[in-house]
Write an enzyme that holds these catalytic residues in place. Structure first.
Site, PDB file in Angstrom:
ATOM      1  N   LYS A   1      -6.315  10.749  -5.787  1.00  0.00           N
ATOM      2  CA  LYS A   1      -5.317   9.905  -5.101  1.00  0.00           C
ATOM      3  C   LYS A   1      -4.404   9.252  -6.132  1.00  0.00           C
ATOM      4  O   LYS A   1      -4.851   8.501  -6.996  1.00  0.00           O
ATOM      5  CB  LYS A   1      -6.032   8.829  -4.274  1.00  0.00           C
ATOM      6  CG  LYS A   1      -5.083   7.784  -3.669  1.00  0.00           C
ATOM      7  CD  LYS A   1      -5.825   6.737  -2.822  1.00  0.00           C
ATOM      8  CE  LYS A   1      -4.887   5.607  -2.376  1.00  0.00           C
ATOM      9  NZ  LYS A   1      -5.574   4.562  -1.590  1.00  0.00           N
TER      10      LYS A   1
ATOM     11  N   LYS B   1       0.089  -5.712   2.745  1.00  0.00           N
ATOM     12  CA  LYS B   1      -1.065  -6.445   2.230  1.00  0.00           C
ATOM     13  C   LYS B   1      -0.692  -7.908   1.969  1.00  0.00           C
ATOM     14  O   LYS B   1       0.490  -8.224   1.818  1.00  0.00           O
ATOM     15  CB  LYS B   1      -1.516  -5.827   0.890  1.00  0.00           C
ATOM     16  CG  LYS B   1      -2.148  -4.456   0.998  1.00  0.00           C
ATOM     17  CD  LYS B   1      -2.591  -3.960  -0.369  1.00  0.00           C
ATOM     18  CE  LYS B   1      -3.189  -2.567  -0.294  1.00  0.00           C
ATOM     19  NZ  LYS B   1      -4.440  -2.488   0.497  1.00  0.00           N
TER      20      LYS B   1
ATOM     21  N   ARG C   1      -5.692   8.491   2.511  1.00  0.00           N
ATOM     22  CA  ARG C   1      -6.238   9.637   3.235  1.00  0.00           C
ATOM     23  C   ARG C   1      -5.126  10.564   3.721  1.00  0.00           C
ATOM     24  O   ARG C   1      -5.339  11.773   3.862  1.00  0.00           O
ATOM     25  CB  ARG C   1      -7.125   9.143   4.389  1.00  0.00           C
ATOM     26  CG  ARG C   1      -6.391   8.305   5.390  1.00  0.00           C
ATOM     27  CD  ARG C   1      -7.324   7.474   6.255  1.00  0.00           C
ATOM     28  NE  ARG C   1      -7.779   6.247   5.600  1.00  0.00           N
ATOM     29  CZ  ARG C   1      -8.607   5.361   6.137  1.00  0.00           C
ATOM     30  NH1 ARG C   1      -9.087   5.575   7.366  1.00  0.00           N
ATOM     31  NH2 ARG C   1      -8.951   4.282   5.495  1.00  0.00           N
TER      32      ARG C   1
HETATM   33  N1  BES Z   1      -5.825   1.276  -1.872  1.00  0.00           N
HETATM   34  C1  BES Z   1      -6.448   0.692  -0.742  1.00  0.00           C
HETATM   35  C2  BES Z   1      -7.952   0.488  -0.929  1.00  0.00           C
HETATM   36  C3  BES Z   1      -8.351  -0.495  -1.982  1.00  0.00           C
HETATM   37  C4  BES Z   1      -8.653  -1.784  -1.621  1.00  0.00           C
HETATM   38  C5  BES Z   1      -8.464  -0.129  -3.283  1.00  0.00           C
HETATM   39  C6  BES Z   1      -9.044  -2.694  -2.579  1.00  0.00           C
HETATM   40  C7  BES Z   1      -8.851  -1.030  -4.247  1.00  0.00           C
HETATM   41  C8  BES Z   1      -9.154  -2.316  -3.880  1.00  0.00           C
HETATM   42  C9  BES Z   1      -6.251   1.551   0.486  1.00  0.00           C
HETATM   43  O1  BES Z   1      -5.059   2.251   0.524  1.00  0.00           O
HETATM   44  C10 BES Z   1      -6.255   0.628   1.645  1.00  0.00           C
HETATM   45  O2  BES Z   1      -5.373  -0.171   1.731  1.00  0.00           O
HETATM   46  N2  BES Z   1      -7.252   0.755   2.519  1.00  0.00           N
HETATM   47  C11 BES Z   1      -7.375  -0.089   3.636  1.00  0.00           C
HETATM   48  C12 BES Z   1      -7.790   0.752   4.807  1.00  0.00           C
HETATM   49  C13 BES Z   1      -7.711   0.038   6.110  1.00  0.00           C
HETATM   50  C14 BES Z   1      -6.271  -0.215   6.477  1.00  0.00           C
HETATM   51  C15 BES Z   1      -8.381   0.876   7.160  1.00  0.00           C
HETATM   52  C16 BES Z   1      -8.411  -1.152   3.321  1.00  0.00           C
HETATM   53  O3  BES Z   1      -9.429  -0.834   2.686  1.00  0.00           O
HETATM   54  O4  BES Z   1      -8.196  -2.303   3.673  1.00  0.00           O
HETATM   55 ZN    ZN Z   2      -4.228   2.699  -1.291  1.00  0.00          ZN
HETATM   56 MN    MN Z   3      -3.492   1.095   1.300  1.00  0.00          MN
END
Ligand code: BES
Ligand code: ZN
Ligand code: MN
Length: 519
Positions: A284, A296, A370
């Protein structure tokens, strides 16, 4: 930092600081008696010098794991200083401890403005008198691990610090010293450790780059440079090429950024191939993840520059593989985008068509990893991959489930994951399997498209894995969620704070041991 090997008696080595590992338990070593009740060493020069008894009596040094003591002008030794480091209980000494000792030594030496250090490997060999209760670590494995650990430990996230004093505390040379037989085999092990660790540090350098310095285009340039330097083939699909192919899932994520997306492929073709397997490593490569329209929070968002740690790991692994030359064809695929939000950004509710033809309802634009991986996995399969391993900072939920000490592992093929686990164990990277029962698939239901890009509140890392599996099946596949392990929040005595480079060592080990693992 130079990593060197010298086949000499430790006492004769000309270096600033000689280092030796001293164990805690009074076990017999190589048939020789222990030195007193609490420290064990096996070197004439140490026995002669007599400092060990004094150190022990002072209570300053007991041989506890990673404990250090520095002596000036030790008797009977050419080196000016002697750095002893605790190896803990010798019966518990494995490559994991050896690697960290390399790191602690490098970092301790730097901290004391030592520029050259030489570690004696004298007392690492297995204890023949006590085989059951010993890890069986050979001098080869130990020297590979120490060399690796030293290179990893020497790395700092200080590229953008202009402090003129930062170069004062730098280690120029880390030497391993072994006076036994088969010095060339130890030297080869040291070299291998260095190559793997340099691959890991290369990955850490990439992860350390902030979003303004490392855009998808810059990441593609770095991959091309690595390919040119180490004799790999590089193919980079640009936006037009991806539109042509129909990579709607990847392109949907990218459309909110003015920095265009790429799909990088780095190919290694062995001179001699055994078998018909072709391993694809998919990483990724989100160079910055704002979350998109599902934005975020501001707290900690700066860390989202590390959302390309999976990409960095597969690129770093290819860099090492190109030098170690296994007989297995290997390709790294890196979908790279920036998850931003502008007037053209993807909206919640948008439906995109993936390269595989499946439609996806984007319920949350922050579940972007994903989406880009789905198209990359499909592309890898179409280009001949027989086995897939992906690495991704995919979900915050993986840290809730496993904390920071194990990355999550998922698979559609248990025997393939077992092979991956055995590679990971050999090189001391920790992964823990999470379930993928069919029931979890029920969490992934969309009314308007084939799949939603998020599940509900529960099992977030598992639904993310299930989403990927819909694109990986039926090819044997391992998914690694490294979101909570790719970044170290507090420095360890063997490793700097910041990017860890997790995945690199396991990928290299998987590739270089592939045909052994088959049989
Ligand atoms: N890159 C993030 C995941 C992440 C979170 C990596 C914290 C490192 C530290 C990923 O793209 C993401 O934002 N995932 C979401 C998924 C959710 C929206 C279902 C998450 O984990 O909050
Ligand atoms: Zn991400
Ligand atoms: Mn994300």
């Amino acid at each position: 930092m130079q990593i060197e090997f010298e086949s000499t008696a430790a006492a004769q080595v000309e270096t600033d600081t000689l280092a030796a590992i001293c164990f805690e338990a009074p076990e017999p070593v190589l048939g020789r008696d222990a030195v007193g009740p609490s420290l064990v060493v096996d070197s004439e020069w140490v026995l002669q010098s007599g400092w060990m008894a004094e150190l022990r009596q002072s209570g300053e040094f007991t041989g506890k794991l990673y404990e250090t003591a520095l002596l000036h002008r030790p008797e009977g030794v050419v080196a000016k200083r002697l750095l002893v480091i605790g190896g803990g209980k010798q019966s518990k000494f494995t490559a994991v401890e050896a690697r960290r000792i390399g790191g602690v030594l490098a970092r301790t030496a730097k901290g004391k403005s030592i520029r050259a250090i030489a570690l004696s490997l004298d007392n690492i060999e297995p204890t023949p008198a006590n085989p059951d209760d010993h890890s069986g670590l050979t001098v080869y494995d130990a020297s590979e691990a120490v060399a690796e650990g030293a290179v990893i430990g020497n790395w700092e996230a200080d590229r953008y610090r202009t402090d003129p004093k930062k170069n004062e505390k730098q280690l120029d040379t880390f030497k391993l010293v072994w006076n036994g037989e088969a010095g060339h085999a130890v030297e080869a092990a040291v070299n291998r450790g260095r190559i793997v660790a340099e691959g890991q540090n290369y990955a850490r350098d990439l992860v350390n780059e902030p979003g303004n310095k490392l855009t998808p285009a810059v990441l593609a340039d770095r991959a091309r440079e690595t390919c040119d330097q180490f004799g790999l083939t590089c193919e980079v699909l640009d936006q037009a090429a991806m539109e042509q192919l129909g990579m709607g899932a990847l392109l949907g994520v990218a459309q909110g950024s003015t920095n265009p997306p790429f799909l990088i492929a780095m190919k290694y073709v062995p001179a001699q191939q055994s078998g018909s397997d072709h391993l694809a490593l998919v990483g990724k490569g989100v160079t910055f993840d704002t979350g998109g329209i599902s934005i975020k929070g501001a707290d900690g968002m700066e860390k989202m520059k590390y959302d390309m740690a999976g990409a960095a790991a597969v690129i770093g692994a290819m860099r090492a593989v190109a030098q170690l030359k296994p007989e297995l064809p290997l390709t790294a695929y890196v979908p790279t985008v920036e998850n931003m939000l502008n007037g053209n950004a993807q909206r919640p509710g948008d439906i995109v068509t993936s390269l595989a033809g499946k439609t996806i309802e984007v319920l949350n634009t922050d579940a972007e990893g994903r989406l880009i991986l789905a198209d990359a996995l499909t592309y890898a399969k179409r280009n001949g991959a027989t086995h897939l391993v992906d690495a991704a900072t995919l979900t915050g939920a993986i840290g809730i489930a496993l904390g920071h000490y194990n990355a999550g592992a998922f698979t559609n093929d248990q025997s393939f994951l077992n092979r991956f686990f055995s590679a990971a164990k050999t090189v001391g990277e920790k992964f823990w399997q999470l379930p993928m029962d069919d029931e979890y698939k029920e969490y992934l239901k969309s009314t308007f498209a084939d799949l939603p890009n998020i599940g509900g509140r529960y099992g977030g890392s598992i639904t993310a894995a299930w989403f990927l599996r819909e694109f990986a099946d039926p090819t044997p596949w391992v998914h690694l969620d490294i979101a909570a392990t790719a970044w170290l929040d507090d420095a360890k005595s063997w490793m700097a704070k910041g990017p860890t480079g997790i995945g690199v060592r396991s990928f290299v080990q998987l590739a270089t041991s592939w045909n052994q693992a088959q049989s």
